[in-house]
Design a protein around this motif. Structure first.
Motif, PDB file in Angstrom:
ATOM      1  N   VAL A  75       0.845  -1.196   0.000  1.00  0.00           N
ATOM      2  CA  VAL A  75       0.000   0.000   0.000  1.00  0.00           C
ATOM      3  C   VAL A  75       0.879   1.243   0.000  1.00  0.00           C
ATOM      4  CG1 VAL A  75      -1.827   1.259   1.198  1.00  0.00           C
ATOM      5  CG2 VAL A  75      -1.826  -1.241   1.244  1.00  0.00           C
ATOM      6  N   LEU A  78       0.419   7.821  -1.760  1.00  0.00           N
ATOM      7  CA  LEU A  78       0.626   8.648  -2.956  1.00  0.00           C
ATOM      8  C   LEU A  78       1.151  10.027  -2.530  1.00  0.00           C
ATOM      9  CD1 LEU A  78      -2.710   7.828  -4.833  1.00  0.00           C
ATOM     10  CD2 LEU A  78      -0.561   6.549  -4.825  1.00  0.00           C
ATOM     11  N   ARG A  79       2.009  10.552  -3.363  1.00  0.00           N
ATOM     12  CA  ARG A  79       2.534   9.988  -4.594  1.00  0.00           C
ATOM     13  C   ARG A  79       3.816   9.179  -4.390  1.00  0.00           C
ATOM     14  NH1 ARG A  79       4.363  14.918  -8.010  1.00  0.00           N
ATOM     15  NH2 ARG A  79       4.890  15.618  -5.922  1.00  0.00           N
ATOM     16  N   LEU A  82       4.533   5.375  -4.377  1.00  0.00           N
ATOM     17  CA  LEU A  82       4.383   4.610  -5.623  1.00  0.00           C
ATOM     18  C   LEU A  82       5.729   4.151  -6.164  1.00  0.00           C
ATOM     19  CD1 LEU A  82       1.821   6.567  -7.843  1.00  0.00           C
ATOM     20  CD2 LEU A  82       1.578   4.235  -6.953  1.00  0.00           C
ATOM     21  N   HIS A  99      -3.997   1.676  -2.529  1.00  0.00           N
ATOM     22  CA  HIS A  99      -3.450   3.038  -2.633  1.00  0.00           C
ATOM     23  C   HIS A  99      -4.074   3.917  -1.558  1.00  0.00           C
ATOM     24  CE1 HIS A  99      -2.856   1.455  -6.721  1.00  0.00           C
ATOM     25  NE2 HIS A  99      -1.780   2.210  -6.716  1.00  0.00           N
ATOM     26  N   GLY A 101      -4.170   8.030  -0.876  1.00  0.00           N
ATOM     27  CA  GLY A 101      -3.778   9.359  -1.378  1.00  0.00           C
ATOM     28  C   GLY A 101      -3.774  10.359  -0.234  1.00  0.00           C
ATOM     29  N   CYS A 116      -8.526   6.379  -1.079  1.00  0.00           N
ATOM     30  CA  CYS A 116      -8.176   5.184  -0.302  1.00  0.00           C
ATOM     31  C   CYS A 116      -8.860   3.969  -0.923  1.00  0.00           C
ATOM     32  CB  CYS A 116      -8.604   5.338   1.158  1.00  0.00           C
ATOM     33  SG  CYS A 116      -8.125   3.918   2.167  1.00  0.00           S
TER      34      CYS A 116
END
Ligand code: PRP
Ligand code: URA
Length: 209
Positions: A75, A78-79, A82, A99, A101, A116
């Motif tokens: 998980v 972001l960003r 990644l 993810h 954010g 999310c």
């Protein structure tokens, strides 16, 4: 520090030093983040559960260990998180990817959520949260809060560079998670940037600003 592992392998330290250099360009920076994540992942995943399965070798049948249980969840925050995902996927290609954010408000430095999405059933998976920078710890604490609200329990947090302030805040808020860091830096500056750090990780990975 309980539950904190500093992975001080010479290869990781060498690559972090190149990351810090302001002359290192986007292309090399991105590759290094991925390589470091893979090297850190190798260490962080050493306690993955295994179970013996039956395999037929060209010689005979034997019982031999393979990774057990539900697939790992990676998980990224972001960003910048990644940039670490492919390094972990190189080790565990079947992992699922969620993810989260978050961005830090430039004035208050507090995190704001904008996205999310987590793989289900999250409660049955080992979860590796990735973010190259652990500064005030606000983003890390918020990300782990979200994951726990969705039922996640077995959480590892991987950060390439951390400030003592962030480690303390994350440990106090979530003493049950395992934290893996590549280097513990000196402190935060008045803009909550890590010193000496490497600047803005997201901008350096994606070539923005
Ligand atoms: C950076 C970094 C972390 C956060 C760390 O992200 O990638 O997520 O700051 O700071 P903290 O520990 O003080 O919360 P940023 O908010 O700049 O967003 P970006 O990755 O989209 O650039
Ligand atoms: N986020 C970054 O990308 N770098 C820092 O030093 C602090 C937060």
């Amino acid at each position: 520090m309980e539950n904190v592992t500093i992975i001080s392998h010479p290869l990781i330290q060498h690559k972090i030093s190149i990351l810090r250099d302001k002359k290192t360009g986007t292309n090399e920076f991105r590759s290094l983040i991925e390589e470091i994540a893979m090297l850190m992942g190798y260490e962080a995943l050493r306690d993955l559960p295994v179970e013996d399965v039956q395999v037929e070798t060209p010689i005979e049948t034997c019982m031999t260990p393979m990774i057990a249980g539900k697939k790992l969840a990676v998980v990224p925050i972001l960003r910048a998180g990644l940039g670490m995902v492919n390094g972990i996927l190189a080790l565990v290609p079947s992992a699922k990817v969620g993810h989260i954010g978050l961005y830090r408000d430039e004035k208050t430095h507090e995190p704001h959520e904008y996205y999310c999405k987590l793989p289900t059933p999250i409660e049955l998976r080992t979860i590796v949260v990735t973010d190259p920078m652990l500064a005030t710890g606000g983003s890390a604490v918020a990300a782990v809060d979200f994951i726990k609200q969705h039922g996640g329990r077995n959480i590892k947090f991987m950060s390439i560079i951390a400030a003592p302030e962030g480690v303390k805040r994350l440990q106090e808020a979530h003493p049950d998670i395992q934290l893996y860091i590549g280097h513990l830096d000196r402190c935060l500056n008045e803009n909550a940037y890590i010193c000496p750090g490497l600047g803005d990780a997201g901008d350096r990975i994606f070539g923005t600003r």
